[in-house]
Design a protein around this motif. Structure first.
Motif, short mmCIF file in Angstrom:
data_model
loop_
_atom_site.label_atom_id
_atom_site.label_comp_id
_atom_site.label_asym_id
_atom_site.label_seq_id
_atom_site.Cartn_x
_atom_site.Cartn_y
_atom_site.Cartn_z
N UNK A 74 0.80 -1.22 0.00
CA UNK A 74 0.00 0.00 0.00
C UNK A 74 0.83 1.27 0.00
N UNK A 75 1.87 1.33 0.82
CA UNK A 75 2.65 2.55 0.91
C UNK A 75 3.39 2.81 -0.39
N UNK A 76 4.00 1.78 -0.94
CA UNK A 76 4.70 1.92 -2.22
C UNK A 76 3.70 2.33 -3.30
N UNK A 77 2.53 1.66 -3.32
CA UNK A 77 1.52 1.97 -4.33
C UNK A 77 1.05 3.42 -4.22
N UNK A 78 0.81 3.87 -3.00
CA UNK A 78 0.35 5.25 -2.84
C UNK A 78 1.43 6.25 -3.23
N UNK A 79 2.67 5.93 -2.90
CA UNK A 79 3.77 6.81 -3.29
C UNK A 79 3.95 6.86 -4.81
N UNK A 80 3.66 5.76 -5.50
CA UNK A 80 3.67 5.79 -6.96
C UNK A 80 2.64 6.80 -7.47
N UNK A 246 12.87 -2.13 12.20
CA UNK A 246 11.81 -1.12 12.28
C UNK A 246 11.28 -0.75 10.90
N UNK A 247 9.95 -0.88 10.75
CA UNK A 247 9.29 -0.42 9.54
C UNK A 247 8.25 0.65 9.85
N UNK A 248 8.16 1.06 11.12
CA UNK A 248 7.14 2.02 11.55
C UNK A 248 7.65 3.45 11.59
N UNK A 249 8.85 3.64 12.12
CA UNK A 249 9.39 4.99 12.26
C UNK A 249 8.75 5.73 13.41
N UNK A 250 8.85 7.06 13.39
CA UNK A 250 8.22 7.89 14.41
C UNK A 250 8.73 7.61 15.81
N UNK A 251 7.82 7.62 16.78
CA UNK A 251 8.21 7.45 18.17
C UNK A 251 8.78 6.07 18.46
N UNK A 266 20.34 -1.11 14.31
CA UNK A 266 18.96 -0.72 14.06
C UNK A 266 18.74 -0.69 12.55
N UNK A 267 17.90 -1.60 12.06
CA UNK A 267 17.63 -1.72 10.63
C UNK A 267 16.34 -0.96 10.30
N UNK A 268 16.43 0.01 9.39
CA UNK A 268 15.26 0.75 8.93
C UNK A 268 14.73 0.07 7.67
N UNK A 269 13.49 -0.42 7.75
CA UNK A 269 12.88 -1.08 6.61
C UNK A 269 11.62 -0.33 6.16
N UNK A 270 11.53 0.93 6.52
CA UNK A 270 10.36 1.74 6.16
C UNK A 270 10.00 2.67 7.30
N UNK A 271 8.98 3.51 7.06
CA UNK A 271 8.50 4.41 8.12
C UNK A 271 7.01 4.67 7.88
N UNK A 272 6.21 3.64 8.13
CA UNK A 272 4.79 3.70 7.80
C UNK A 272 4.04 4.76 8.60
N UNK A 273 4.54 5.14 9.76
CA UNK A 273 3.80 6.06 10.62
C UNK A 273 3.72 7.47 10.05
N UNK A 274 4.65 7.84 9.17
CA UNK A 274 4.65 9.22 8.69
C UNK A 274 5.06 9.36 7.22
N UNK A 275 4.92 8.28 6.45
CA UNK A 275 5.41 8.33 5.07
C UNK A 275 4.69 9.37 4.22
N UNK A 276 3.41 9.65 4.55
CA UNK A 276 2.65 10.59 3.75
C UNK A 276 2.40 11.92 4.47
N UNK A 277 3.22 12.19 5.49
CA UNK A 277 3.07 13.42 6.25
C UNK A 277 4.23 14.36 5.96
#
Length: 361
Positions: A74-80, A246-251, A266-277
């Motif tokens: 969903x996040x990748x699709x929306x960013x497209x 972590x794929x959530x990000x934020x707090x 700490x592996x960053x695999x995304x940041x779903x909490x704020x990707x569209x903010x």
């Protein structure tokens, strides 16, 4: 286990109905349907539409696949739909969908390793949300059957395996923390960490998902909406976290940084909490002040940046699944047909899913 049985029963009938009866070639349609971006509105539903495309026979080395299920990203699709993928320039009309499973229906000249009727999985941008696709035979992964469960493994589970092993350098005995632990990626990551001999902390957002994580073997599930994550980590894990995925990000990301252990990763695999903010400006000490004295590290990871590990990880993760070592969760909410893809995207973005969200083509 009621949840898992319900998912398997829901999808089993579709697999049975769509399974090939023989290895004979099928009569191809003259046209077939696919989902495209027709306008960059920033919203998936209004950016996309179902259209059709003319059938094309495979060239030498190619195969035609009848897609049965496609995985939702969903996040990748929306960013497209916002043209926000940094390594892509989206110009409508633009084909969508990445991972899918289905059956081979036609083979081009020189293809000997596959034949019509074989079940395969593929991962390629623009190949998922469509009834048929043309693929390079050498890149198709043979599977036992085109079940929705495979989409939680290829490429999602591969991301978890490569991220833990190659990027996070997981070691037996590590304390491993995983955000979005009951999601399509997270539920595989926590199981792989347990199989590696680690103590696993699973972060989630509801009590029913806490119960699910316990079923998956998570040692310390945390509903971060009911418990204070920082307090739990400080009181129960004073030595810190050896590896955070972590794929959530934020707090949640901030808490992981502050509670990383000596020589932690700490592996960053995304940041779903704020990707569209809008980018949030955080007033706090620079990252090196928190990591340097612990000799800890922050490592960003996108699966497509490490293609050299894909084939070997795919073979191993399928073997784990077929031997019953991995439990695969597919969200039980039904999404039938290409027209339901926007519903699937919105469902996943809402955070209500338990496991991989799949669209039946």
């Amino acid at each position: 286990m009621d949840f898992e049985r319900a998912v398997n029963l829901r999808f089993a009938s579709r697999v049975h109905q769509s399974a090939p009866l023989s290895h004979h070639a099928v009569i191809p349609p003259t046209r077939y349907r696919k989902l495209i971006i027709h306008a960059l509105t920033g919203d998936f539903r209004t950016s996309t539409m179902v259209t059709d495309e003319a059938w094309r026979d495979p060239l030498p080395g190619q195969i035609v696949i009848r897609n049965r299920y496609a995985g939702c990203n969903a996040i990748f699709d929306k960013n497209l739909c916002r043209n926000r993928i940094r390594y892509l320039n989206v110009q409508p009309p633009f084909d969508m969908g990445i991972e899918s499973v289905g059956e081979v229906v036609a083979c081009g000249e020189g293809v000997t390793q596959l034949r019509p009727g074989d079940a395969v999985a593929t991962t390629r941008l623009g190949s998922g949300y469509r009834e048929y696709q043309i693929a390079e035979a050498a890149r198709a992964i043979r599977i036992r059957e085109p079940s929705p469960q495979i989409l939680a493994l290829i490429p999602t589970g591969i991301s978890g395996m490569v991220g833990l092993e190659r990027i996070g350098e997981i070691r037996p005995g590590d304390t491993v923390a995983v955000s979005a632990a009951a999601g399509g990626l997270g539920h595989i990551v926590v199981q792989l960490a347990k199989l590696a001999g680690c103590h696993v902390i699973g972060i989630t957002s509801s009590d029913d998902k806490v119960a699910l994580l316990r079923e998956l073997g998570v040692d310390r599930p945390i509903n971060h909406r009911r418990e204070n994550l920082r307090d739990v980590l400080a009181s129960e894990y004073p030595r810190g976290i050896d590896l955070a995925y972590d794929s959530a990000g934020g707090e949640i990301f901030d808490a992981f940084v502050d509670h990383i252990a000596h020589r932690g990763r700490l592996v960053i695999s995304g940041h779903t909490s704020d990707f569209d903010k809008e980018i949030e400006l955080i007033a706090q000490p620079r990252m090196y002040r928190k990591l340097y004295w612990k000799s800890a590290s922050l490592r960003a990871f996108q699966n497509q940046a490490f293609p050299e590990f894909f084939a070997e990880a795919a073979e191993r993760i399928l073997d784990l699944y077929y031997r019953g070592r991995l439990r695969v969760l597919v969200d039980p909410t039904p999404f039938n047909g290409l027209e339901s893809t926007a519903d699937a995207v919105e469902h996943l973005l809402s955070g209500r899913n338990r496991g991989k969200v799949v669209v039946a083509i």
